[in-house]
Design a protein around this motif. Sequence first.
Motif, mmCIF file in Angstrom:
data_model
loop_
_atom_site.group_PDB
_atom_site.id
_atom_site.type_symbol
_atom_site.label_atom_id
_atom_site.label_comp_id
_atom_site.label_asym_id
_atom_site.label_seq_id
_atom_site.Cartn_x
_atom_site.Cartn_y
_atom_site.Cartn_z
ATOM 1 N N LYS A 1 0.833 -1.214 0.000
ATOM 2 C CA LYS A 1 0.000 0.000 0.000
ATOM 3 C C LYS A 1 0.867 1.264 0.000
ATOM 4 O O LYS A 1 0.610 2.205 -0.769
ATOM 5 C CB LYS A 1 -0.909 -0.005 1.226
ATOM 6 N N VAL A 2 1.880 1.292 0.837
ATOM 7 C CA VAL A 2 2.762 2.470 0.907
ATOM 8 C C VAL A 2 3.516 2.667 -0.408
ATOM 9 O O VAL A 2 3.656 3.793 -0.899
ATOM 10 C CB VAL A 2 3.752 2.336 2.087
ATOM 11 N N ARG A 3 3.991 1.561 -0.999
ATOM 12 C CA ARG A 3 4.697 1.686 -2.290
ATOM 13 C C ARG A 3 3.740 2.167 -3.385
ATOM 14 O O ARG A 3 4.107 2.970 -4.236
ATOM 15 C CB ARG A 3 5.300 0.334 -2.703
ATOM 16 N N LEU A 4 2.497 1.666 -3.369
ATOM 17 C CA LEU A 4 1.499 2.111 -4.350
ATOM 18 C C LEU A 4 1.219 3.598 -4.154
ATOM 19 O O LEU A 4 1.079 4.347 -5.131
ATOM 20 C CB LEU A 4 0.208 1.301 -4.196
ATOM 21 N N GLN A 5 1.148 4.017 -2.916
ATOM 22 C CA GLN A 5 0.950 5.440 -2.621
ATOM 23 C C GLN A 5 2.090 6.261 -3.226
ATOM 24 O O GLN A 5 1.858 7.310 -3.850
ATOM 25 C CB GLN A 5 0.900 5.633 -1.104
ATOM 26 N N ASN A 6 3.312 5.788 -3.077
ATOM 27 C CA ASN A 6 4.470 6.497 -3.637
ATOM 28 C C ASN A 6 4.416 6.557 -5.161
ATOM 29 O O ASN A 6 4.740 7.585 -5.769
ATOM 30 C CB ASN A 6 5.770 5.822 -3.191
ATOM 31 N N VAL A 7 4.021 5.437 -5.778
ATOM 32 C CA VAL A 7 3.937 5.394 -7.242
ATOM 33 C C VAL A 7 2.910 6.407 -7.740
ATOM 34 O O VAL A 7 3.166 7.168 -8.685
ATOM 35 C CB VAL A 7 3.562 3.971 -7.725
ATOM 36 N N LEU A 8 1.748 6.445 -7.118
ATOM 37 C CA LEU A 8 0.674 7.331 -7.576
ATOM 38 C C LEU A 8 1.002 8.799 -7.320
ATOM 39 O O LEU A 8 0.722 9.661 -8.157
ATOM 40 C CB LEU A 8 -0.640 6.954 -6.898
ATOM 41 N N THR A 9 1.595 9.105 -6.180
ATOM 42 C CA THR A 9 1.959 10.498 -5.917
ATOM 43 C C THR A 9 3.084 10.957 -6.837
ATOM 44 O O THR A 9 3.113 12.118 -7.257
ATOM 45 C CB THR A 9 2.366 10.712 -4.445
#
Length: 689
Positions: free
Chosen positions: A529-537
């Motif tokens: 989830k945190v990595r996905l958050q980083n990718v999207l931001t």
Amino acid sequence: MKELFLEIGTEEIPAGFVPKALEEMDALIKKELSSLRIKYGDVKTFGTPRRLVLSVSNVAERQGDISIQVMGPAKKAAYDDKGNLTKAAEGFVRSQGLDPSQLKVVETPKGEYLAVQKEEKGRPTADLLEEVLPRLISSIHFRKSMRWRDLDVRFARPIHWIVALFGGDIVPFSFGEVKSGNESRGHRFMAPGTFKVSGLAGYLEKTEKAHVIVNQNRRKLIIKEQVDKLASSVNGVVIKDDELLETVAFLVEYPVALLGGFERDFLKLPKEVLITSMREHQKYFSAVDNDGKLLPHFIAVSNTRANDMDVVKKGNERVLRARLSDAAFFYNEDKKIPLDKRVERLKGVVFQAKLGTVYEKMERFKGLAEFLADTLKPEVKETVSRAAYLCKADLVTGMVGEFPELQGIMGREYAAVSKEDPKVASAIHDHYLPRFAEDGVPDNDAGAILSIADRIDTICGCFGIGQIPTGATDPFALRRHTIAIINIILTKNYRLSISNLTDKAIELLSGKITRPAEDVKNDVMEYIKVRLQNVLTSDGFSIDVVDAVLSANFDDIVRSARIVKALSEIKKRTDFEPLAVAFKRAVNITKGTIRTAVDLSLFQHDAEKVLYEALIKVRERVSELSKKEEFNSALLEIATLKGAVDAFFDGVMVMDKDEKIKNNRLAILWGVSDIFSGIADFSRITTAP
């Protein structure tokens, strides 16, 4: 305002150390000057294998004056019954060199205290630099540093000279046995003498005359121009390689490119083998013709212009010939054993002590890949299964033993030699993609599925034995693996449940992991989830929108990304913020309350009926639109509730004294909350205060 100039002259520093050292010098001098209240202008750093250079313009000649308040004892402890200073107060006065008349009483959160305002005059910058510069030099961090002789200092390589100037005057200090001065040195072989330095401008002119190109960006440009020109002379184009260009630029002080060649027979080897042999061992550039075919040439970059460059060329050709002969030997020997006959040897290769051998890992992610194929692309399951069985076999070949970076590439080549299906060969290669941040994802589904399976097994396995990455360590590159999985899923538009995928991976790791499966899953899901958050931001979406969507649900990564995009568009509307505020109000009121079914007979105001009817209608429509993933339309539909929600809050007292009436009104607001939360947690959306 004066210029600060520092040059650290050394033995040859490894190329990979220099860029990081220059970054640190920039950060360290800014931190030092700022903390000392010394104003400064532009900071520039330059580096070669033999020198690290720092220049700071417009440095103030004195640090700024400062007025500081020094706190003393509490007022009640500072005076006795007669109003005289106590011993505690007298001690404070003495320690600060004060006259008692300078004391004042200040109010603090803890009460009244004695204090004094002291004016501290700034010291001359030149005096401070005598302390700052040696501290800066010793603070530069290298992956490996060394001591020399019996000196109690460390650096990447022994230091031979230091130039330290402020406004042209020497800043005197010592580092080890080297005293700072104003003399630099030219190229070790072409101009080994010394010359005096007064500042950056003159230094750059003199070093160039002494065959040293100090500016790394200029060296890169010179190298690129020379290399391109030589490639063009044989009707070729240099293979773009920014990393190699960066490395070579920090291997030389005075670049001199030369064109060499090798026997055409070596072109029978796979292209990647030749390029890797030239690049990794010799730092040579390769060239291709207009059709993309490798040319039997290489371009080397020397650090010296020799009297006879032909001798240098022949020496490089001789060394490369030996390297390519070794590669040809490995390749020909490897081809004698079919790829599938090598798989059993993986039982002797340890992947991780607790997670077992590479063979055991292969068996796990083979099952996981077949599970994924059934879910995503049943038609490629057979290819996936065969490719999974073979994809690590090249690890036990001579070629990969010599060039580990050829993993996957040689697997593809040897699969082709072994007459495997071309789709299997491609999947073997592609399952390593993406290898780095800018790399592409696998083109074929079999390779993509295999890549996901291999990586999620590694992630779950490492989390399962407590090998969880920290800010400082990530030995199994779990961050890179996770981001790769996310990018594959988004690029290939794969609709799969991350929760189910993680469950399956953990199931296959049974007997290997040492932590409770539930804990492993929770940690892995949060990590993804945190990595996905980083990718999207990093794609430009605001953190609050991404957080709102992922907090609601991120099990289907493609769906989550589409909602983020839709919500980002809706957020730009002028009427969005009032809608978000109204929703937050509904969420806050229902938080911690009992949820009941709505009872229409308990309605007392039209606003209750209007909101409930609107809610039923909108909920049905939003459900239909969400199933079709028409999230923009779904959000616009939700926005139509705003008027009814506002009227409800304006006309109805939610927390009525009658418990049944109150719970019924809360039930309506629970329905409002639900319709939003099915898409995103709107309470996390940032709104104006």
